[in-house]
Design a protein around this motif. Structure first.
Motif, mmCIF file in Angstrom:
data_model
loop_
_atom_site.group_PDB
_atom_site.id
_atom_site.type_symbol
_atom_site.label_atom_id
_atom_site.label_comp_id
_atom_site.label_asym_id
_atom_site.label_seq_id
_atom_site.Cartn_x
_atom_site.Cartn_y
_atom_site.Cartn_z
ATOM 1 N N VAL A 44 36.524 52.325 52.450
ATOM 2 C CA VAL A 44 35.650 53.497 52.574
ATOM 3 C C VAL A 44 36.151 54.669 51.735
ATOM 4 O O VAL A 44 35.508 55.721 51.691
ATOM 5 N N ALA A 45 37.308 54.515 51.081
ATOM 6 C CA ALA A 45 37.888 55.600 50.287
ATOM 7 C C ALA A 45 37.659 55.420 48.796
ATOM 8 O O ALA A 45 38.140 56.226 48.001
ATOM 9 N N PHE A 46 36.925 54.370 48.396
ATOM 10 C CA PHE A 46 36.657 54.095 46.986
ATOM 11 C C PHE A 46 37.960 54.050 46.176
ATOM 12 O O PHE A 46 38.085 54.676 45.115
ATOM 13 N N LYS A 100 33.675 43.190 45.242
ATOM 14 C CA LYS A 100 34.113 42.032 46.030
ATOM 15 C C LYS A 100 35.325 42.386 46.900
ATOM 16 O O LYS A 100 36.313 41.668 46.971
ATOM 17 N N LEU A 101 35.213 43.530 47.584
ATOM 18 C CA LEU A 101 36.354 44.041 48.349
ATOM 19 C C LEU A 101 36.274 43.711 49.837
ATOM 20 O O LEU A 101 37.245 43.918 50.563
ATOM 21 N N ALA A 131 19.908 46.880 38.978
ATOM 22 C CA ALA A 131 21.221 47.513 38.849
ATOM 23 C C ALA A 131 21.204 48.920 39.442
ATOM 24 O O ALA A 131 22.179 49.339 40.082
ATOM 25 N N GLN A 132 20.101 49.620 39.262
ATOM 26 C CA GLN A 132 20.015 50.980 39.812
ATOM 27 C C GLN A 132 19.961 50.945 41.334
ATOM 28 O O GLN A 132 20.651 51.699 42.017
ATOM 29 N N GLU A 133 19.179 50.037 41.871
ATOM 30 C CA GLU A 133 19.074 49.916 43.328
ATOM 31 C C GLU A 133 20.378 49.423 43.920
ATOM 32 O O GLU A 133 20.817 49.878 44.983
ATOM 33 N N GLY A 134 21.040 48.492 43.228
ATOM 34 C CA GLY A 134 22.271 47.934 43.745
ATOM 35 C C GLY A 134 23.446 48.883 43.680
ATOM 36 O O GLY A 134 24.437 48.689 44.392
ATOM 37 N N SER A 135 23.375 49.936 42.855
ATOM 38 C CA SER A 135 24.491 50.880 42.752
ATOM 39 C C SER A 135 24.560 51.826 43.944
ATOM 40 O O SER A 135 25.635 52.297 44.314
ATOM 41 N N ALA A 147 28.649 50.352 51.151
ATOM 42 C CA ALA A 147 28.335 48.923 51.225
ATOM 43 C C ALA A 147 28.107 48.334 49.826
ATOM 44 O O ALA A 147 28.628 47.250 49.502
ATOM 45 N N GLN A 148 27.377 49.042 48.987
ATOM 46 C CA GLN A 148 27.102 48.537 47.642
ATOM 47 C C GLN A 148 28.368 48.502 46.795
ATOM 48 O O GLN A 148 28.577 47.574 45.998
ATOM 49 N N TYR A 149 29.219 49.509 46.955
ATOM 50 C CA TYR A 149 30.482 49.546 46.207
ATOM 51 C C TYR A 149 31.376 48.374 46.605
ATOM 52 O O TYR A 149 31.948 47.690 45.747
#
Length: 621
Positions: free
Chosen positions: A559-561, A543-544, A16-20, A536-538
């Motif tokens: 790219v604007a979160f 699932k965007l 989870a830490q790496e994937g964030s 990329a992770q976000y």
């Protein structure tokens, strides 16, 4: 003590830490009078009686399970016995700070007799560069007059000058008297005579409350050394170039040895204000400023990388001498010429001081900066220790401190005020992480042991009058903060708990470290790559990622979160940091000394929004 985490909910496990894509860590401002929520600590006494875990050495706190004869450590779970004194103490919980709050500040006994402890007077020494201009000296005079107003009663002040000679001022008589000793020109030579033999230290250090006017009179006598004096003394340098007469290295070494003779007697900490108008170019510690020029363009070398390391270990070694002598050094450089702060910075940051740079005397805020700096309370002789629960552990630590040579995760801090901030990042101790079914959440405990000088007015009892000279007292204290965190159950909880200011602070520390080791270009790449990975992770977590006509070439990426307000400031802040002189290239006109100054400043502070916004605004013009 303010503690802020990059994420208020910790990642569940390493995946989870790496994937964030987010850094995991905290920033700590140990001498802040309140925590990040504005709450003050609960004060108490007998800090040496506070129970400690037999396994991990954590301190007893409100999160520990207390039984009649024992207690369970909240960090490692070990069952520890209680002494009979502790059982009696905890039978009345409202009388114990550690039973009332997880944020406590306890007084510790001071080593030595009471008479020795009462001799701790604050000592300040101004070392002024006379190989300078009239405008420089006028600025220093006004700055020191402002500093004298900020110093409390009982403080001792010494005035010294340096050029091709060192001058010591005795201002305790009716007329200021200066005695000089010449600096040897050889780069490996030291003074032929000790400063104590030139002037006794107690004659040099004058009480501010009775000698303020005489100190001001002595400042008015300061004049820059004439070009004839410097030419006659310095002579010809390398390649026929005329060397100056700024014997800064010899002067600092002599002052440290001078003050060190009374360390622990007259003072517990001395602060030296070193005012420079250019690079040291005479005697031991002289620097070759010719490395700053066009030679990198002709040789194909990376100037951004070549100008960041120090060219000599002299000042780093000298900082160790300062620490042993109980001296903290603040460097104030007022110059627009290359001074090689990359070499000089160690003298300030490793002794617990600060580094200031002003490009000219006209726009300098030196008087205001000195007054603000001296008006703030400060602690010295500090020890900072961070402990975690068993599932995770501290990784890298960042800040102006030096690690303990024997114990892990213990940092020594010479001097710090209420703004000095340090950063840590975390790693998991195993692949399991925090179990979803456990009732034991992540725990963090920070212990900060420090000493303060208490003025006489805070020691005297109401109605008491003393005819003797006012005395200061040393107080040793232990400040402890124990925090409990929750773990995020999914990516959305993790992203929603982000503190962008703290994320940026940890990133800046990592970028500065990469720049120092591998150059500015590598630091920029690290920051750029981090933002790409985060985006990329976000997008993957939410699932965007959308594909149009089945082609990845026409994929729409957020790219604007837009789904996470907590992440939205980060692209703007990263852009501002990339456009800041900290990470701009040498060929863009960034002075290497200014870059070093920004590195020291950003590693000192935690919140840099104002500086980064200023960087964005400057780019618009």
């Amino acid at each position: 003590m303010a503690v802020r985490a990059t994420m208020s909910r910790f990642p569940m496990d390493p995946d989870a830490q790496e994937g964030s894509g987010l850094p995991w860590g905290v920033t700590v401002t140990p001498f802040a009078t309140k925590d990040e929520n504005g709450n003050s600590p609960v004060y108490g006494s007998d800090g040496h009686l506070l129970p400690r875990c037999e396994n991990c050495w954590a301190y007893f706190n409100t999160y520990c399970e207390l039984e009649q004869w024992a207690w369970n450590c909240s960090l490692c779970g070990t069952l520890n016995g209680l002494t009979s004194e502790a059982i009696t103490r905890y039978s009345q919980p409202q009388s114990c700070a550690e039973m009332m709050s997880s944020f406590i500040d306890l007084e510790l006994p001071v080593e030595g007799s009471e008479g020795e402890a009462m001799q701790a007077r604050p000592v300040y020494v101004a070392a002024i560069d006379l190989s300078s201009s009239e405008e420089f000296l006028e600025l220093i005079k006004s700055s020191l007059l402002a500093a004298l107003e900020a110093l409390g009663p009982g403080a001792l002040f010494g005035l010294a000058t340096f050029s091709h000679k060192i001058g010591l001022y005795d201002v305790q008589g009716p007329v200021p008297v200066v005695k000089n000793v010449f600096v040897p020109a050889d780069s490996d030579a030291s003074l032929p005579i000790e400063l104590e033999d030139v002037m006794p230290l107690l004659s040099f250090l004058a009480p501010v409350e009775t000698c303020k006017d005489r100190i001001a009179s002595a400042l008015e006598t300061l004049k820059p050394t004439t070009s004839w004096e410097r030419t006659t003394t310095a002579g010809q340098g390398l390649d026929g170039l005329l060397l100056g007469g700024r014997g800064f290295g010899v002067a600092m070494e002599a002052l440290f040895n001078y003050l060190g003779s009374e360390y622990g007697n007259t003072f517990a900490l001395a602060r030296v204000f070193a005012f420079l108008s250019g690079p040291p170019d005479y005697g031991a510690g002289q620097l070759d400023t010719r490395r700053y020029g066009e030679q990198y363009a002709s040789k194909g070398e990376d100037a951004d990388r070549a100008l960041l390391p120090e060219q000599t270990p002299f000042y780093k070694d000298l900082a160790a001498v300062a620490v042993q002598a109980g001296v903290c050094v603040d460097i104030f450089a007022v110059t627009n010429e290359y001074t090689d702060l990359a070499s000089l910075k160690f003298l300030s940051i490793e002794s617990g001081g600060s580094l200031f740079l002003y490009s000219n005397t006209d726009d300098s805020t030196l008087p205001q900066d000195m007054y603000r700096m001296l008006s703030r309370p400060y602690a010295f002789g500090c020890i900072l220790r961070l402990r975690t629960s068993s599932e995770f552990r501290p990784g890298n630590s960042y800040g102006h401190f030096f690690p303990d040579p024997q114990y892990e995760n213990v940092q020594h801090i010479i001097c710090c005020d209420s703004y000095v901030t340090y950063a840590y990042d975390f790693d998991f101790a195993n692949t399991t992480g925090f179990s979803r079914h456990t009732s034991e959440p992540p725990m963090l405990q920070i212990a900060f042991q420090y000493t303060v000088v208490v003025p006489p007015d805070e020691l005297s009892t109401p109605g008491s009058v003393s005819a003797s000279r006012p005395k200061h007292s040393l107080k040793r204290r232990l400040r402890i903060r124990t925090l409990q965190y929750l773990s995020a159950q999914n990516s959305s909880e993790l992203y929603d708990s982000v503190d962008p200011e703290v994320v940026l602070s940890v990133l800046v520390h990592k970028v500065i470290l990469a720049s120092l080791e591998q150059g500015v270009r590598e630091g920029r790449m690290l920051l750029h790559d981090w933002l790409v990975i985060l985006i990329a992770q976000y997008n993957d977590a939410y699932k965007l990622l959308q594909y149009r006509n089945g082609s990845s070439a026409t994929a729409h990426v957020d790219v604007a979160f837009s789904q996470c307000p907590q992440l939205q400031p980060l692209p703007r802040l990263v852009f501002a940091l990339l456009r800041n002189p900290l990470l701009r290239f040498h060929e863009e006109g960034v002075h290497p000394d200014y870059r070093i100054y920004l590195q020291c400043l950003f590693r000192y502070l935690v919140i840099m929004f104002e500086w980064l916004c200023l960087g964005i605004i400057m780019q618009c013009f």
